[in-house]
Design a protein around this motif. Structure first.
Motif, PDB file in Angstrom:
ATOM      1  N   ASP A  49       0.548  -1.267   0.342  1.00 36.91           N
ATOM      2  CA  ASP A  49       0.162   0.055   0.095  1.00 36.91           C
ATOM      3  C   ASP A  49       1.173   1.141  -0.266  1.00 36.91           C
ATOM      4  N   PRO A  50       0.666   2.204  -0.701  1.00 36.12           N
ATOM      5  CA  PRO A  50       1.532   3.367  -1.098  1.00 36.12           C
ATOM      6  C   PRO A  50       1.459   4.532   0.328  1.00 36.12           C
ATOM      7  N   ARG A  51      -0.209   4.010   1.190  1.00 37.43           N
ATOM      8  CA  ARG A  51       0.176   4.626   2.651  1.00 37.43           C
ATOM      9  C   ARG A  51       1.372   4.007   3.314  1.00 37.43           C
ATOM     10  N   ILE A  52       2.029   3.222   3.397  1.00 37.66           N
ATOM     11  CA  ILE A  52       2.811   2.430   4.462  1.00 37.66           C
ATOM     12  C   ILE A  52       3.559   1.429   3.404  1.00 37.66           C
ATOM     13  N   ALA A  53       3.755   2.052   2.602  1.00 38.51           N
ATOM     14  CA  ALA A  53       5.209   1.256   1.753  1.00 38.51           C
ATOM     15  C   ALA A  53       6.297   0.929   2.102  1.00 38.51           C
ATOM     16  N   GLY A  54       6.715   1.752   2.693  1.00 41.01           N
ATOM     17  CA  GLY A  54       8.603   2.220   3.864  1.00 41.01           C
ATOM     18  C   GLY A  54       7.735   0.946   4.611  1.00 41.01           C
ATOM     19  N   SER A  55       6.906   1.533   5.570  1.00 47.40           N
ATOM     20  CA  SER A  55       6.953  -0.103   6.546  1.00 47.40           C
ATOM     21  C   SER A  55       6.789  -1.338   6.180  1.00 47.40           C
ATOM     22  N   THR A  56       5.990  -1.464   4.953  1.00 46.14           N
ATOM     23  CA  THR A  56       5.865  -2.309   4.733  1.00 46.14           C
ATOM     24  C   THR A  56       7.190  -2.955   4.092  1.00 46.14           C
ATOM     25  N   LEU A  57       7.972  -2.512   3.541  1.00 51.04           N
ATOM     26  CA  LEU A  57       9.144  -2.756   2.844  1.00 51.04           C
ATOM     27  C   LEU A  57      10.425  -3.117   3.872  1.00 51.04           C
ATOM     28  N   GLY A  58      10.329  -2.488   5.274  1.00 54.05           N
ATOM     29  CA  GLY A  58      10.745  -2.897   6.578  1.00 54.05           C
ATOM     30  C   GLY A  58      10.320  -4.006   6.861  1.00 54.05           C
ATOM     31  N   ALA A  59       9.485  -4.107   6.468  1.00 51.83           N
ATOM     32  CA  ALA A  59       8.850  -5.452   7.622  1.00 51.83           C
ATOM     33  C   ALA A  59       9.517  -6.780   6.857  1.00 51.83           C
ATOM     34  N   PHE A  60       9.214  -6.201   5.281  1.00 45.23           N
ATOM     35  CA  PHE A  60      10.032  -7.605   3.983  1.00 45.23           C
ATOM     36  C   PHE A  60      11.657  -7.198   4.029  1.00 45.23           C
ATOM     37  N   ASN A  61      12.045  -6.533   5.061  1.00 45.01           N
ATOM     38  CA  ASN A  61      13.526  -6.811   4.871  1.00 45.01           C
ATOM     39  C   ASN A  61      14.244  -7.427   6.825  1.00 45.01           C
ATOM     40  N   ALA A  62      12.942  -7.146   7.055  1.00 41.27           N
ATOM     41  CA  ALA A  62      13.012  -7.636   8.779  1.00 41.27           C
ATOM     42  C   ALA A  62      13.103  -9.255   8.192  1.00 41.27           C
ATOM     43  N   PHE A  63      12.157  -9.735   7.642  1.00 39.49           N
ATOM     44  CA  PHE A  63      12.016 -11.256   7.147  1.00 39.49           C
ATOM     45  C   PHE A  63      12.767 -11.687   6.626  1.00 39.49           C
ATOM     46  N   GLY A  64      13.548 -11.114   5.694  1.00 37.35           N
ATOM     47  CA  GLY A  64      15.272 -11.560   5.422  1.00 37.35           C
ATOM     48  C   GLY A  64      16.168 -11.534   5.929  1.00 37.35           C
ATOM     49  N   ALA A  65      15.956 -10.563   7.528  1.00 32.33           N
ATOM     50  CA  ALA A  65      17.256 -10.625   8.278  1.00 32.33           C
ATOM     51  C   ALA A  65      17.276 -11.939   9.334  1.00 32.33           C
ATOM     52  N   LEU A  66      16.520 -12.097   9.787  1.00 25.36           N
ATOM     53  CA  LEU A  66      14.941 -13.317  10.314  1.00 25.36           C
ATOM     54  C   LEU A  66      15.980 -14.997   9.835  1.00 25.36           C
ATOM     55  N   GLY A  67      15.289 -14.792   8.368  1.00 26.95           N
ATOM     56  CA  GLY A  67      15.794 -16.025   6.990  1.00 26.95           C
ATOM     57  C   GLY A  67      17.974 -15.719   7.120  1.00 26.95           C
ATOM     58  N   THR A  68      17.955 -14.632   7.334  1.00 27.01           N
ATOM     59  CA  THR A  68      19.578 -14.928   7.424  1.00 27.01           C
ATOM     60  C   THR A  68      20.230 -15.950   8.656  1.00 27.01           C
ATOM     61  N   LEU A  69      19.642 -15.213   9.837  1.00 27.27           N
ATOM     62  CA  LEU A  69      20.258 -16.159  10.425  1.00 27.27           C
ATOM     63  C   LEU A  69      19.299 -17.295  10.824  1.00 27.27           C
ATOM     64  N   VAL A  70      18.039 -17.648  10.377  1.00 28.84           N
ATOM     65  CA  VAL A  70      17.931 -19.457  11.206  1.00 28.84           C
ATOM     66  C   VAL A  70      18.635 -19.991   9.638  1.00 28.84           C
ATOM     67  N   GLY A  71      18.905 -18.689   8.683  1.00 29.81           N
ATOM     68  CA  GLY A  71      19.832 -19.896   7.605  1.00 29.81           C
ATOM     69  C   GLY A  71      21.080 -20.608   7.878  1.00 29.81           C
ATOM     70  N   SER A  72      22.236 -19.437   9.124  1.00 27.59           N
ATOM     71  CA  SER A  72      22.707 -19.726   9.216  1.00 27.59           C
ATOM     72  C   SER A  72      23.570 -20.786  10.431  1.00 27.59           C
ATOM     73  N   VAL A  73      22.522 -20.258  11.564  1.00 20.47           N
ATOM     74  CA  VAL A  73      22.523 -21.474  13.084  1.00 20.47           C
ATOM     75  C   VAL A  73      22.130 -22.810  11.953  1.00 20.47           C
ATOM     76  N   ALA A  74      20.265 -22.877  11.866  1.00 17.68           N
ATOM     77  CA  ALA A  74      20.127 -24.305  11.164  1.00 17.68           C
ATOM     78  C   ALA A  74      21.241 -24.910  10.524  1.00 17.68           C
ATOM     79  N   GLY A  75      21.525 -24.265   9.224  1.00 20.05           N
ATOM     80  CA  GLY A  75      22.378 -24.715   8.733  1.00 20.05           C
ATOM     81  C   GLY A  75      23.702 -25.585   8.678  1.00 20.05           C
ATOM     82  N   GLY A  76      24.200 -24.655   9.677  1.00 13.33           N
ATOM     83  CA  GLY A  76      25.541 -25.191  10.698  1.00 13.33           C
ATOM     84  C   GLY A  76      25.436 -25.744  11.674  1.00 13.33           C
ATOM     85  N   TYR A  77      24.086 -26.731  12.021  1.00  9.97           N
ATOM     86  CA  TYR A  77      23.566 -27.561  12.982  1.00  9.97           C
ATOM     87  C   TYR A  77      24.334 -28.648  12.207  1.00  9.97           C
ATOM     88  N   LEU A  78      22.949 -28.531  11.397  1.00 10.71           N
ATOM     89  CA  LEU A  78      22.527 -29.215  10.299  1.00 10.71           C
ATOM     90  C   LEU A  78      23.846 -30.041   9.518  1.00 10.71           C
TER      91      LEU A  78
END
Length: 199
Positions: A152-181
């Motif tokens: 939504d153009p009215r909250i595009a910044g917030s939406t993209l921020g959340a999108f990138n937050a999920f990306g950062a979480l994916g980086t963390l999980v991929g690093s930790v879980a991948g290393g364990y496996l």
């Protein structure tokens, strides 16, 4: 459309970004960011480590194994340049969710095939690595174009921020879980994990 901007508290912006996931297409884009960023760290971190271990097990000098791993990393990263252009065009001509489904399937197949290899230093790893890279690039493009369309153009910044937050979480999980496996199962396990997540 002219959007009026105002200063809002950080908490409000965060709530807006996560509340945007009530739109299932935005929720899908968030999930794609989680997986696609995990993809990047798995390839960058565990491909080189796997190459070193595989080289040591076959008697290669560490510098030779590292060099061959770097070459494979270059193939995975550079091989899909043409598909990036082609998938970008395709992504503009079909429904963005359909594009995401095709991208996830391609990435899933590429990751599962690569993770099933005996070694990333074998000749067969080259075409499989290109397939893996194509899937990774397709997922990144599909997720970014989907969020760009749905935000939504009215909250595009917030939406993209959340999108990138999920990306950062994916980086963390991929690093930790991948290393364990990697340590407890098999060297290709981080790739198998990301293949399952992509599917």
């Amino acid at each position: 459309l002219r959007v009026e901007h105002q200063r809002l508290p950080l908490g409000t912006l965060v709530r807006e970004g996560f509340a945007a996931a009530r739109n299932p297409r935005i929720a899908l884009a968030y999930a794609s960011a989680f997986v696609a960023r995990g993809d990047v760290v798995v390839i960058g971190m565990y491909l080189s480590l796997w190459a070193q271990r595989a080289g040591a097990e076959t008697g290669l000098a560490p510098d030779v194994a590292q060099s061959q791993g770097g070459l494979m990393l270059g193939i995975v990263s550079g091989g899909p340049l043409l598909i990036a252009w082609a998938f970008g065009i395709l992504n503009d001509r079909i429904d963005r969710v359909t594009a995401m489904a095709w991208a996830g399937a391609l990435a899933g197949i590429g990751y599962l095939a690569f993770g099933s290899l005996q070694s990333p230093l074998l000749g067969i790893a080259i075409p499989v690595g290109v397939l893996l890279g194509c899937g990774q690039v397709a997922c990144i493009i599909a997720g970014q174009t989907l969020i760009g369309q749905e935000a939504d153009p009215r909250i595009a910044g917030s939406t993209l921020g959340a999108f990138n937050a999920f990306g950062a979480l994916g980086t963390l999980v991929g690093s930790v879980a991948g290393g364990y496996l990697f340590d407890t199962w098999t060297y290709g396990a981080p790739f198998l994990m990301m293949g399952a997540a992509s599917l």
